[in-house]
Design a protein around this motif. Structure first.
Motif, PDB file in Angstrom:
ATOM      1  N   LEU A   1      46.299 -78.500 -19.449  1.00  0.00           N
ATOM      2  CA  LEU A   1      46.643 -79.394 -18.317  1.00  0.00           C
ATOM      3  C   LEU A   1      48.242 -79.944 -18.772  1.00  0.00           C
ATOM      4  O   LEU A   1      49.075 -80.199 -17.845  1.00  0.00           O
ATOM      5  N   TYR A   2      48.319 -79.932 -20.191  1.00  0.00           N
ATOM      6  CA  TYR A   2      49.969 -80.466 -20.462  1.00  0.00           C
ATOM      7  C   TYR A   2      50.688 -79.422 -20.298  1.00  0.00           C
ATOM      8  O   TYR A   2      51.882 -79.699 -19.708  1.00  0.00           O
ATOM      9  N   ARG A   3      50.307 -78.281 -20.561  1.00  0.00           N
ATOM     10  CA  ARG A   3      51.383 -77.123 -20.247  1.00  0.00           C
ATOM     11  C   ARG A   3      51.674 -76.723 -18.890  1.00  0.00           C
ATOM     12  O   ARG A   3      52.766 -76.709 -18.389  1.00  0.00           O
ATOM     13  N   GLU A   4      50.572 -77.142 -18.067  1.00  0.00           N
ATOM     14  CA  GLU A   4      50.819 -76.899 -16.500  1.00  0.00           C
ATOM     15  C   GLU A   4      51.582 -78.120 -15.969  1.00  0.00           C
ATOM     16  O   GLU A   4      52.402 -77.908 -14.827  1.00  0.00           O
ATOM     17  N   HIS A   5      51.101 -79.387 -16.545  1.00  0.00           N
ATOM     18  CA  HIS A   5      51.820 -80.677 -15.714  1.00  0.00           C
ATOM     19  C   HIS A   5      53.052 -81.290 -16.221  1.00  0.00           C
ATOM     20  O   HIS A   5      53.584 -82.005 -15.666  1.00  0.00           O
ATOM     21  N   ARG A   6      53.109 -80.985 -17.691  1.00  0.00           N
ATOM     22  CA  ARG A   6      54.097 -81.551 -18.416  1.00  0.00           C
ATOM     23  C   ARG A   6      54.279 -83.135 -18.202  1.00  0.00           C
ATOM     24  O   ARG A   6      55.366 -83.613 -17.852  1.00  0.00           O
TER      25      ARG A   6
ATOM     26  N   LEU B   1      42.093 -85.683 -31.428  1.00  0.00           N
ATOM     27  CA  LEU B   1      43.183 -85.609 -32.368  1.00  0.00           C
ATOM     28  C   LEU B   1      43.604 -83.920 -32.613  1.00  0.00           C
ATOM     29  O   LEU B   1      44.910 -83.723 -32.802  1.00  0.00           O
ATOM     30  N   ASP B   2      42.693 -83.166 -32.695  1.00  0.00           N
ATOM     31  CA  ASP B   2      43.101 -81.792 -32.747  1.00  0.00           C
ATOM     32  C   ASP B   2      43.958 -81.351 -31.541  1.00  0.00           C
ATOM     33  O   ASP B   2      44.960 -80.487 -31.713  1.00  0.00           O
ATOM     34  N   ALA B   3      43.900 -81.528 -30.084  1.00  0.00           N
ATOM     35  CA  ALA B   3      44.240 -81.194 -29.111  1.00  0.00           C
ATOM     36  C   ALA B   3      45.644 -81.796 -29.044  1.00  0.00           C
ATOM     37  O   ALA B   3      46.758 -80.992 -28.832  1.00  0.00           O
ATOM     38  N   ALA B   4      45.842 -83.015 -29.745  1.00  0.00           N
ATOM     39  CA  ALA B   4      47.219 -83.657 -29.919  1.00  0.00           C
ATOM     40  C   ALA B   4      47.821 -82.786 -30.880  1.00  0.00           C
ATOM     41  O   ALA B   4      49.279 -83.025 -30.625  1.00  0.00           O
ATOM     42  N   ALA B   5      47.494 -82.479 -31.979  1.00  0.00           N
ATOM     43  CA  ALA B   5      48.112 -81.791 -32.911  1.00  0.00           C
ATOM     44  C   ALA B   5      48.790 -80.451 -32.352  1.00  0.00           C
ATOM     45  O   ALA B   5      49.735 -80.117 -32.663  1.00  0.00           O
ATOM     46  N   ALA B   6      47.869 -79.777 -31.563  1.00  0.00           N
ATOM     47  CA  ALA B   6      48.140 -78.627 -30.912  1.00  0.00           C
ATOM     48  C   ALA B   6      49.316 -78.680 -29.841  1.00  0.00           C
ATOM     49  O   ALA B   6      50.345 -78.076 -30.070  1.00  0.00           O
ATOM     50  N   ILE B   7      49.103 -79.838 -29.078  1.00  0.00           N
ATOM     51  CA  ILE B   7      50.010 -79.990 -28.127  1.00  0.00           C
ATOM     52  C   ILE B   7      51.745 -80.111 -28.739  1.00  0.00           C
ATOM     53  O   ILE B   7      52.710 -79.921 -28.334  1.00  0.00           O
ATOM     54  N   LEU B   8      51.543 -81.348 -29.934  1.00  0.00           N
ATOM     55  CA  LEU B   8      52.932 -81.806 -30.337  1.00  0.00           C
ATOM     56  C   LEU B   8      53.582 -80.580 -31.379  1.00  0.00           C
ATOM     57  O   LEU B   8      54.761 -80.338 -31.274  1.00  0.00           O
ATOM     58  N   SER B   9      52.566 -79.694 -31.698  1.00  0.00           N
ATOM     59  CA  SER B   9      53.146 -78.506 -32.518  1.00  0.00           C
ATOM     60  C   SER B   9      53.939 -77.536 -31.510  1.00  0.00           C
ATOM     61  O   SER B   9      55.015 -76.990 -31.779  1.00  0.00           O
TER      62      SER B   9
ATOM     63  N   ALA C   1      46.654 -85.134 -13.072  1.00  0.00           N
ATOM     64  CA  ALA C   1      45.197 -84.414 -13.167  1.00  0.00           C
ATOM     65  C   ALA C   1      44.284 -85.187 -14.202  1.00  0.00           C
ATOM     66  O   ALA C   1      44.700 -86.142 -15.030  1.00  0.00           O
ATOM     67  N   THR C   2      43.076 -84.720 -14.235  1.00  0.00           N
ATOM     68  CA  THR C   2      42.214 -85.282 -15.106  1.00  0.00           C
ATOM     69  C   THR C   2      41.426 -83.987 -15.674  1.00  0.00           C
ATOM     70  O   THR C   2      41.155 -83.092 -15.391  1.00  0.00           O
ATOM     71  N   GLY C   3      40.943 -84.253 -17.050  1.00  0.00           N
ATOM     72  CA  GLY C   3      40.195 -83.103 -17.583  1.00  0.00           C
ATOM     73  C   GLY C   3      39.221 -83.995 -18.714  1.00  0.00           C
ATOM     74  O   GLY C   3      38.916 -85.112 -18.749  1.00  0.00           O
ATOM     75  N   SER C   4      38.350 -82.965 -19.384  1.00  0.00           N
ATOM     76  CA  SER C   4      37.265 -83.377 -20.008  1.00  0.00           C
ATOM     77  C   SER C   4      37.020 -82.895 -21.527  1.00  0.00           C
ATOM     78  O   SER C   4      36.065 -82.978 -22.076  1.00  0.00           O
ATOM     79  N   ASP C   5      37.996 -82.241 -21.746  1.00  0.00           N
ATOM     80  CA  ASP C   5      37.878 -81.532 -23.285  1.00  0.00           C
ATOM     81  C   ASP C   5      39.409 -81.367 -23.823  1.00  0.00           C
ATOM     82  O   ASP C   5      40.427 -81.175 -22.787  1.00  0.00           O
ATOM     83  N   GLY C   6      39.342 -81.085 -25.184  1.00  0.00           N
ATOM     84  CA  GLY C   6      40.515 -81.015 -25.919  1.00  0.00           C
ATOM     85  C   GLY C   6      41.388 -79.647 -25.355  1.00  0.00           C
ATOM     86  O   GLY C   6      42.842 -79.769 -25.267  1.00  0.00           O
ATOM     87  N   SER C   7      40.631 -78.828 -25.145  1.00  0.00           N
ATOM     88  CA  SER C   7      41.152 -77.367 -24.983  1.00  0.00           C
ATOM     89  C   SER C   7      41.827 -77.625 -23.338  1.00  0.00           C
ATOM     90  O   SER C   7      42.911 -76.967 -23.051  1.00  0.00           O
TER      91      SER C   7
ATOM     92  N   MET D   1      55.980 -92.670 -13.001  1.00  0.00           N
ATOM     93  CA  MET D   1      55.459 -92.091 -14.200  1.00  0.00           C
ATOM     94  C   MET D   1      54.251 -91.183 -14.042  1.00  0.00           C
ATOM     95  O   MET D   1      53.273 -91.509 -13.335  1.00  0.00           O
ATOM     96  N   ASN D   2      54.149 -89.873 -14.375  1.00  0.00           N
ATOM     97  CA  ASN D   2      53.148 -89.081 -14.024  1.00  0.00           C
ATOM     98  C   ASN D   2      52.274 -88.905 -15.303  1.00  0.00           C
ATOM     99  O   ASN D   2      52.772 -88.852 -16.533  1.00  0.00           O
ATOM    100  N   ILE D   3      50.937 -88.970 -15.226  1.00  0.00           N
ATOM    101  CA  ILE D   3      49.983 -89.049 -16.251  1.00  0.00           C
ATOM    102  C   ILE D   3      49.039 -88.044 -16.050  1.00  0.00           C
ATOM    103  O   ILE D   3      48.448 -87.618 -15.007  1.00  0.00           O
ATOM    104  N   VAL D   4      48.404 -87.311 -17.277  1.00  0.00           N
ATOM    105  CA  VAL D   4      47.285 -86.578 -17.367  1.00  0.00           C
ATOM    106  C   VAL D   4      46.337 -87.379 -18.171  1.00  0.00           C
ATOM    107  O   VAL D   4      46.730 -88.031 -19.101  1.00  0.00           O
ATOM    108  N   ILE D   5      45.018 -87.517 -17.624  1.00  0.00           N
ATOM    109  CA  ILE D   5      43.992 -88.390 -18.199  1.00  0.00           C
ATOM    110  C   ILE D   5      42.762 -87.273 -18.748  1.00  0.00           C
ATOM    111  O   ILE D   5      42.375 -86.266 -18.017  1.00  0.00           O
TER     112      ILE D   5
END
Length: 206
Positions: free
Chosen positions: A41-46, A62-70, A30-36, A1-5
């Motif tokens: 990171l989601y686009r890169e690693h899926r 929450l805003d990042a999740a909404a953007a990713i899910l759209s 990968a790890t990140g520190s901000d919604g942007s 299972m691949n995870i991004v934090i």
């Protein structure tokens, strides 16, 4: 299972990475520190699952999740926070996050990730107990008008209770394939995207 934090506290992100990679089943891509950064990171690693803090200094989880899910409707996002804020819980449900658990409940993180990865919706006990009251409205909803059968309504209720397809199959003496077929029919009739939205829909129309 691949995870991004993604967490704006680098110490927390590092600790989570250490905890998760102690499990042979989990790899932190990968790890990140901000919604942007989470979106990039989601686009890169899926990843199979995105584990993300809610309260961050720039773009919130929450805003990042909404953007990713759209952009990626099938994205599996598990939100992790120190706050069981009612507004956050409702928004997390409505945007389609697969789970919302408290950071202090470290023991539940790995089991929650595994559940979310298999398509289940996960909320910590403290949060689950709040959901019906938060989403309940006074309006009556006639499922019959949406051509929802008694069996389908029974499955909707079990999904809202957090049961997996396998658990529903066992409880109703059906095959998992039959449960999946019922779920597909429910999603089509109610014009919903996934089982998380089914649970939200049910509580909204109690």
């Amino acid at each position: 299972m691949n995870i991004v934090i993604v967490d704006d506290d680098c110490l927390v992100a590092g600790a989570l990475k250490t905890i998760l990679e102690a499990s042979e089943e989990i790899k932190v891509a990968a790890t990140g520190s901000d919604g942007s950064e989470a979106i990039s990171l989601y686009r890169e690693h899926r990843p199979d699952v995105l584990l993300m803090d809610i309260r961050m200094k720039q773009l919130s989880g929450l805003d990042a999740a909404a953007a990713i899910l759209s952009e990626f409707p099938d994205a599996k996002i598990l939100l992790l926070t120190t706050f069981s804020d009612d507004e956050y819980i409702v928004k997390a449900l409505k945007i389609g996050a697969k789970g919302y658990i408290l950071k202090q409940d470290y023991a539940s993180i790995i089991p929650s990730l595994k559940s979310v990865c298999t398509g289940q919706t996960v909320f910590g006990n403290e949060i689950s107990s709040k959901i019906p009251g938060l989403l309940q409205t006074s309006s009556e909803f006639d499922y019959g008008e949406q051509d929802i059968s008694d069996r389908e309504l029974e499955i909707i209720r079990l999904i809202a209770d957090g049961l997996s397809n396998k658990e529903i199959a066992g409880k109703l003496f059906l095959s998992e394939g039959t449960v999946r077929n019922y779920l597909s029919s429910i999603l089509d009739k109610l014009q919903l995207r996934d089982r998380t939205q089914v649970a939200v829909f049910y509580y909204q129309h109690l």
